[in-house]
Design an enzyme around this catalytic site. Sequence first.
Site, PDB file in Angstrom:
ATOM      1  N   TYR A   1       5.058   3.048  -8.416  1.00 22.61           N
ATOM      2  CA  TYR A   1       6.056   2.322  -7.626  1.00 22.61           C
ATOM      3  C   TYR A   1       6.918   1.445  -8.509  1.00 22.61           C
ATOM      4  CZ  TYR A   1       1.592  -0.181  -7.876  1.00 22.61           C
ATOM      5  OH  TYR A   1       0.390  -0.704  -8.304  1.00 22.61           O
TER       6      TYR A   1
ATOM      7  N   TYR B   1      -0.235  -0.250   1.229  1.00 25.12           N
ATOM      8  CA  TYR B   1      -1.173  -0.752   0.202  1.00 25.12           C
ATOM      9  C   TYR B   1      -2.338   0.210   0.043  1.00 25.12           C
ATOM     10  CZ  TYR B   1       1.436  -5.077   0.724  1.00 25.12           C
ATOM     11  OH  TYR B   1       2.452  -5.997   0.769  1.00 25.12           O
TER      12      TYR B   1
ATOM     13  N   CYS C   1      -2.098   5.283 -11.479  1.00 27.46           N
ATOM     14  CA  CYS C   1      -1.556   4.431 -10.423  1.00 27.46           C
ATOM     15  C   CYS C   1      -1.029   3.131 -11.028  1.00 27.46           C
ATOM     16  CB  CYS C   1      -2.637   4.127  -9.384  1.00 27.46           C
ATOM     17  SG  CYS C   1      -2.003   3.269  -7.931  1.00 27.46           S
TER      18      CYS C   1
END
Length: 414
Positions: A414, A204, A372
């Site tokens: 991700y 994380y 991100c």
Amino acid sequence: MNAALPVEVLKQHLIDPEICIRCNTCEETCPIDAITHDSNNYVVDPDICNGCMACVPPCPTGSIDNWRLVVRTEAYSLQDQLGWDELPREQPLPEAAGAAPAEADATLAPAPAAAVAIPSAAPGASVPPWSAAHPYVNLYTHKTPVTATVVGNYRVTGADTDSDIHHIVLDFGELPFPVLEGQSIGILPPGADAQGRPHHARQYSLASPRDGERAGYNNLSLTVKRVTEDHQGQSAHGVCSNYLCDLAKNDTVQVIGPFGHTFLMPNHPRANLIMICTGTGSAPMRAMTERYRRRIETGENGRLLLFFGARTERELPYFGPLMKLPRDFIDINLALSREAGQPKRYVQDLIRERAAAVRELLADRNTCIYVCGLKGMEVGVLDALREVTMQAGQDWTILHDVLRREGRLHFETY
Ligand code: A2P
């Protein structure tokens, strides 16, 4: 007497399963698809790897940088590596291999590329900005985790929405856990996987700046989305996200890390940040923004330009606090994709709409760009950046290369 036949020695590239946090960065970076994984390990195919080193700098933990001298015909197979819980010890080479390891290294091993090769496919930099502070990494590993205490856990999205995103604050008490904005940590969820092995750490990004979620305290925060479905929309239970979102104050958590030595913010005065994120990808942007906010009075800040994508305002984490920030401190652009009565918009649409502001910042060498969030936005963001630079008659290929070489364009998706 017959002399032993010379055997070929391979400098075999291996990944340390005890340190690896299974973040997939190496597999994505490898330009020749030599890296693969199963539910247990990430592994390197000795028949494909050419020792180009492209995967080494981006690895946030350094677990990728392991090598063993082996007889080529006895190289560790993919099957061997997938079953490992730890790396095998160095074995002495048979005499027929001739040279001592150091010599063999120099003569027979595949030569690592002289300079770090940045594969052309990599969208971002594998080096930090020149003025980044030096990060600590791997202070705590799977074998030596540190215990942190939960001192806060609350939801930062509308209670009536499907996006259950939590802001979780962890305190390290007297134990050292020095971090920088852009770094990440690993959480070890309790329990075991279907094969009875302890769960691997989940990674994380920090949502708080280097001096703590609460300035001057030895704590940090995370932005965690409760996973209830996979990327295809099928029902799925996120082991670690559900564990974290259900934690109560004073519960303890096993933490490893910190990780990451490239997705770091510049440290010099008047550095500008272009921040592009979706959902929980806002964590590092919050950390960097908060770092700037805490030093507003110094007058040293450059400009902040934020593109933030979410389904609706109520599903955008930290919407309230974000909208309270002064407009002359941060230029906020929200891309909402499912807001009733509004056209669907993605961050890349807003980058195009704000082309002039983006171009102005890109023209300044003090500007760094951070992306991100969802993997899918990588291509869209790169296309939008190409378009806005080419509109001004600039060559994006050249600028893109400069941004990567100067550590000014960073992706974490991700
Ligand atoms: P969408 O409504 O099409 O799913 P999530 O809530 O799933 O984390 O997503 C955050 C935001 O990112 C949503 O607005 C989502 O839009 C958007 N999004 C999804 N795919 C992309 C993409 N390829 N590029 C940019 N944004 C995307």
